[in-house]
Design a protein around this motif. Structure first.
Motif, PDB file in Angstrom:
ATOM      1  N   PRO A  30       0.829  -1.214   0.000  1.00 35.29           N
ATOM      2  CA  PRO A  30       0.000   0.000   0.000  1.00 35.29           C
ATOM      3  C   PRO A  30       0.865   1.266   0.000  1.00 35.29           C
ATOM      4  N   ILE A  31       0.294   2.362  -0.461  1.00 39.66           N
ATOM      5  CA  ILE A  31       1.037   3.620  -0.563  1.00 39.66           C
ATOM      6  C   ILE A  31       1.056   4.312   0.804  1.00 39.66           C
ATOM      7  N   THR A  32       2.270   4.550   1.299  1.00 41.89           N
ATOM      8  CA  THR A  32       2.462   5.269   2.559  1.00 41.89           C
ATOM      9  C   THR A  32       3.476   6.384   2.328  1.00 41.89           C
ATOM     10  N   SER A  33       3.797   7.119   3.372  1.00 42.23           N
ATOM     11  CA  SER A  33       4.792   8.190   3.244  1.00 42.23           C
ATOM     12  C   SER A  33       6.169   7.623   2.898  1.00 42.23           C
ATOM     13  N   ASP A  34       6.405   6.348   3.276  1.00 43.66           N
ATOM     14  CA  ASP A  34       7.701   5.723   2.990  1.00 43.66           C
ATOM     15  C   ASP A  34       7.760   5.103   1.602  1.00 43.66           C
ATOM     16  N   THR A  35       6.610   4.734   1.041  1.00 41.54           N
ATOM     17  CA  THR A  35       6.599   4.068  -0.265  1.00 41.54           C
ATOM     18  C   THR A  35       6.107   4.966  -1.397  1.00 41.54           C
ATOM     19  N   LEU A  36       5.657   6.165  -1.068  1.00 44.09           N
ATOM     20  CA  LEU A  36       5.150   7.083  -2.099  1.00 44.09           C
ATOM     21  C   LEU A  36       6.246   7.415  -3.108  1.00 44.09           C
ATOM     22  N   ASN A  37       5.884   7.404  -4.384  1.00 39.29           N
ATOM     23  CA  ASN A  37       6.810   7.797  -5.442  1.00 39.29           C
ATOM     24  C   ASN A  37       6.788   9.332  -5.539  1.00 39.29           C
ATOM     25  N   TYR A  38       7.870   9.940  -5.100  1.00 43.66           N
ATOM     26  CA  TYR A  38       7.920  11.403  -5.047  1.00 43.66           C
ATOM     27  C   TYR A  38       8.368  12.037  -6.365  1.00 43.66           C
ATOM     28  N   THR A  39       8.540  11.215  -7.390  1.00 38.25           N
ATOM     29  CA  THR A  39       9.028  11.737  -8.667  1.00 38.25           C
ATOM     30  C   THR A  39       8.155  12.864  -9.229  1.00 38.25           C
ATOM     31  N   PRO A  40       6.827  12.678  -9.337  1.00 34.46           N
ATOM     32  CA  PRO A  40       6.021  13.779  -9.899  1.00 34.46           C
ATOM     33  C   PRO A  40       6.097  15.047  -9.056  1.00 34.46           C
ATOM     34  N   VAL A  41       6.220  14.898  -7.731  1.00 33.51           N
ATOM     35  CA  VAL A  41       6.334  16.070  -6.857  1.00 33.51           C
ATOM     36  C   VAL A  41       7.643  16.808  -7.149  1.00 33.51           C
ATOM     37  N   ALA A  42       8.734  16.030  -7.269  1.00 27.12           N
ATOM     38  CA  ALA A  42      10.043  16.629  -7.524  1.00 27.12           C
ATOM     39  C   ALA A  42      10.094  17.294  -8.898  1.00 27.12           C
ATOM     40  N   VAL A  43       9.560  16.600  -9.910  1.00 26.47           N
ATOM     41  CA  VAL A  43       9.583  17.132 -11.282  1.00 26.47           C
ATOM     42  C   VAL A  43       8.749  18.412 -11.372  1.00 26.47           C
ATOM     43  N   CYS A  44       7.526  18.368 -10.838  1.00 23.90           N
ATOM     44  CA  CYS A  44       6.655  19.544 -10.898  1.00 23.90           C
ATOM     45  C   CYS A  44       7.235  20.703 -10.091  1.00 23.90           C
ATOM     46  N   GLY A  45       7.823  20.388  -8.936  1.00 21.87           N
ATOM     47  CA  GLY A  45       8.429  21.432  -8.122  1.00 21.87           C
ATOM     48  C   GLY A  45       9.562  22.133  -8.843  1.00 21.87           C
ATOM     49  N   LEU A  46      10.422  21.341  -9.477  1.00 25.90           N
ATOM     50  CA  LEU A  46      11.538  21.914 -10.231  1.00 25.90           C
ATOM     51  C   LEU A  46      11.036  22.717 -11.431  1.00 25.90           C
ATOM     52  N   LEU A  47       9.999  22.198 -12.100  1.00 29.38           N
ATOM     53  CA  LEU A  47       9.437  22.889 -13.259  1.00 29.38           C
ATOM     54  C   LEU A  47       8.857  24.242 -12.850  1.00 29.38           C
ATOM     55  N   ILE A  48       8.153  24.271 -11.717  1.00 25.07           N
ATOM     56  CA  ILE A  48       7.576  25.528 -11.228  1.00 25.07           C
ATOM     57  C   ILE A  48       8.673  26.531 -10.898  1.00 25.07           C
ATOM     58  N   LEU A  49       9.726  26.078 -10.221  1.00 27.78           N
ATOM     59  CA  LEU A  49      10.839  26.963  -9.878  1.00 27.78           C
ATOM     60  C   LEU A  49      11.519  27.513 -11.127  1.00 27.78           C
ATOM     61  N   THR A  50      11.736  26.631 -12.099  1.00 26.52           N
ATOM     62  CA  THR A  50      12.439  27.032 -13.324  1.00 26.52           C
ATOM     63  C   THR A  50      11.631  28.043 -14.133  1.00 26.52           C
ATOM     64  N   VAL A  51      10.365  27.721 -14.359  1.00 22.55           N
ATOM     65  CA  VAL A  51       9.504  28.611 -15.149  1.00 22.55           C
ATOM     66  C   VAL A  51       9.309  29.950 -14.430  1.00 22.55           C
ATOM     67  N   SER A  52       9.146  29.906 -13.114  1.00 23.36           N
ATOM     68  CA  SER A  52       8.965  31.144 -12.341  1.00 23.36           C
ATOM     69  C   SER A  52      10.204  32.029 -12.432  1.00 23.36           C
ATOM     70  N   ALA A  53      11.385  31.377 -12.326  1.00 23.81           N
ATOM     71  CA  ALA A  53      12.640  32.134 -12.422  1.00 23.81           C
ATOM     72  C   ALA A  53      12.762  32.803 -13.786  1.00 23.81           C
ATOM     73  N   TRP A  54      12.293  32.110 -14.826  1.00 23.40           N
ATOM     74  CA  TRP A  54      12.371  32.674 -16.174  1.00 23.40           C
ATOM     75  C   TRP A  54      11.408  33.849 -16.332  1.00 23.40           C
ATOM     76  N   ILE A  55      10.172  33.660 -15.879  1.00 21.64           N
ATOM     77  CA  ILE A  55       9.147  34.684 -16.060  1.00 21.64           C
ATOM     78  C   ILE A  55       9.462  35.959 -15.278  1.00 21.64           C
ATOM     79  N   PHE A  56       9.872  35.791 -14.038  1.00 23.28           N
ATOM     80  CA  PHE A  56      10.042  36.951 -13.163  1.00 23.28           C
ATOM     81  C   PHE A  56      11.440  37.562 -13.198  1.00 23.28           C
ATOM     82  N   SER A  57      12.425  36.838 -13.762  1.00 25.96           N
ATOM     83  CA  SER A  57      13.780  37.381 -13.731  1.00 25.96           C
ATOM     84  C   SER A  57      14.565  37.144 -15.019  1.00 25.96           C
ATOM     85  N   ALA A  58      14.875  35.894 -15.296  1.00 23.39           N
ATOM     86  CA  ALA A  58      15.873  35.576 -16.323  1.00 23.39           C
ATOM     87  C   ALA A  58      15.529  36.120 -17.714  1.00 23.39           C
TER      88      ALA A  58
END
Length: 376
Positions: free
Chosen positions: A335-363
C-alpha cells in the motif's frame, strides 16, 4: 559497493561481517568525490587518459564477468528460465506482470543516460561537430550490446531469486554481490573470487562517477559563462591548463551536500534523487521538441545528421520521453504510505515551477542566450 565488499570480506552478514553505518557510507562518498575532484583538476591530457582507461576497463571487465561468472557457477539456470521466466515475487505488493515490466524499464532507461557528456565536452573535442554525435551514438550502441551480454551472463548464474533479494543473505540483500559471492564460494569453498569481481564493478562505477563530475563541471562552466548562474564570473574561470577548476570543485561539493539528506531522512533523500532519470530525459527531450516544432524550418543541421529521418526520429523520442515520464511517476509499492510514495512527480513539478517562475520573473529580462567563444 565498498560497503558490501567490506561486509563480505569480513565474513558476510551471516558470519558476523562488518556492516557500515550510514555515517561511514557518507564518509566513503566524500572520499570518492574528493578523488573525483582531484582527477578532474588534472590537465585534460591526463583526464583523457583516465577516460580511455575507463572505457577499456568497462568493456574488458564486462566481457570477463559475462563469461567468468556463469562458468564458475556450480548451478546454472536453463535457457528456458533465462528467456521465459518472469519473476513477480517482489515483496512490494505488485502482482501485475505488465505493471512490473513498466517499472522495470526505469533501470534500463537510467543505464542509457549520460551520453550527453559528449555534448558537454565538445569545447575540448577535436572535430566536435562530427565526433560529438558519434560519441553519443557509439555510447548508446556499446551500452546496449555489452549490457545485454552482461545481463545474460549474470542471469545464467541465478537459480534462486528469493534468496538473492533476501536481506538475510551474506550480501545483505545486494543481489549482484550475492551472485558473485555464491558462484565462487560454491565452487571453491571461498567467496574471495566473487569479492574480486565486485572490485572490478566498483572500479567501473568509480570511473563513471569521475566522468559524471567531468560532465557536470563543464555544464556548470557553460551556464556560468553565459551568466546563468549566481557568481558566474567565479565559476567559469579556468586555470593555466584550461580546466574549469572552480566548477569542478563546485560539482563535487554539491554532490556531497545533496547526499547529506540521507543522514536525516531516507525518504527525503529518495524524494530528491527520484527526479534523476525523468529529469535527465526531460532535459534531453526539450531541445528535440523545439527542433521538430519551433525550429523545424530554421534549424541548420550540422555535418553529422539524420537527414530526412531527423524529424520522425525526433518525434518518436519526444513521445517516448512523455510516455516514460508518466510511467515512472506511478507508485512503486503498495500500500502507498509516506515511505513508499513515489515522489518523482512532486520533484519534477516542483523543479518545473521553480524554473519557469525564475524565467518569467527574472531571467527573461537579462538572459541573452549562449555566448560563443569564436567568431563566425
Amino acid at each position: 559497493m565498498i560497503q558490501v565488499i567490506i561486509l563480505l570480506s569480513t565474513g558476510g552478514k551471516n558470519g558476523g561481517g562488518y556492516e557500515a553505518s550510514k555515517y561511514v557510507v557518507i564518509a566513503f562518498h566524500g572520499g570518492i568525490l574528493l578523488l573525483h575532484a582531484i582527477i578532474n583538476s588534472l590537465p585534460i591530457s591526463i583526464l583523457s587518459f583516465f577516460g580511455q582507461l575507463a572505457a577499456a576497463w568497462n568493456l574488458v571487465g564486462v566481457m570477463v564477468l559475462m563469461i567468468l561468472i556463469p562458468s564458475v557457477s556450480t548451478e546454472r539456470a536453463s535457457a528456458k528460465f533465462v528467456f521465459t521466466h518472469f519473476n513477480s515475487d517482489n515483496g512490494d505488493g505488485i502482482n501485475s506482470k505488465v505493471y512490473i515490466f513498466v517499472l522495470g524499464l526505469l533501470m534500463s532507461q537510467y543505464t542509457l543516460t549520460g551520453y550527453d557528456a559528449s555534448a558537454h565536452m565538445t569545447e575540448e573535442t577535436k572535430n566536435a561537430d562530427r565526433n560529438g554525435p558519434k560519441g553519443i551514438i557509439s555510447a548508446i550502441g556499446i551500452s546496449i550490446i555489452f549490457g545485454w551480454g552482461y545481463i545474460l551472463g549474470i542471469t545464467f548464474a541465478v537459480t534462486s531469486i528469493p534468496n538473492l533479494l533476501s536481506e538475510d543473505n551474506d550480501a545483505g540483500g545486494y543481489a549482484i554481490a550475492e551472485i558473485f559471492y555464491l558462484a565462487f564460494k560454491n565452487r571453491f569453498g571461498s567467496g574471495v573470487g566473487g569479492i574480486v569481481c565486485l572490485g572490478v564493478v566498483a572500479v567501473a562505477i568509480f570511473f563513471c562517477g569521475m566522468s559524471s563530475v567531468t560532465s557536470n563541471s563543464r555544464m556548470a562552466y557553460a551556464f556560468s559563462r553565459d551568466g546563468a548562474m549566481p557568481f558566474s564570473s567565479f565559476w567559469h574561470e579556468v586555470n593555466s591548463q584550461d580546466i574549469p577548476i572552480n566548477a569542478v570543485w563546485l560539482s563535487a561539493f554539491i554532490s556531497f551536500c545533496m547526499a547529506l539528506t540521507y543522514l536525516g531522512s531516507a525518504v527525503a533523500f529518495q524524494a530528491m534523487v527520484s527526479i534523476a532519470t525523468i529529469g535527465l530525459y526531460i532535459a534531453y527531450a526539450l531541445p528535440i521538441f523545439f527542433r521538430v516544432t519551433l525550429a523545424r524550418k530554421s534549424f541548420i543541421p550540422g555535418p553529422f545528421n539524420l537527414g530526412r529521418y531527423g524529424i520522425v526520429v525526433g518525434w518518436i523520442a519526444v513521445l517516448w520521453v512523455a510516455t516514460i515520464s508518466v510511467l515512472f511517476s506511478l507508485p512503486v509499492a503498495y500500500p502507498i504510505t509516506s515511505d513508499t510514495l513515489n515522489y518523482t512527480p512532486v520533484a519534477v513539478c516542483g523543479l518545473l515551477i521553480l524554473t519557469v517562475s525564475a524565467w518569467i520573473f527574472s531571467a527573461r529580462h537579462w538572459f541573452k542566450g549562449p555566448i560563443t567563444n569564436i567568431a563566425s
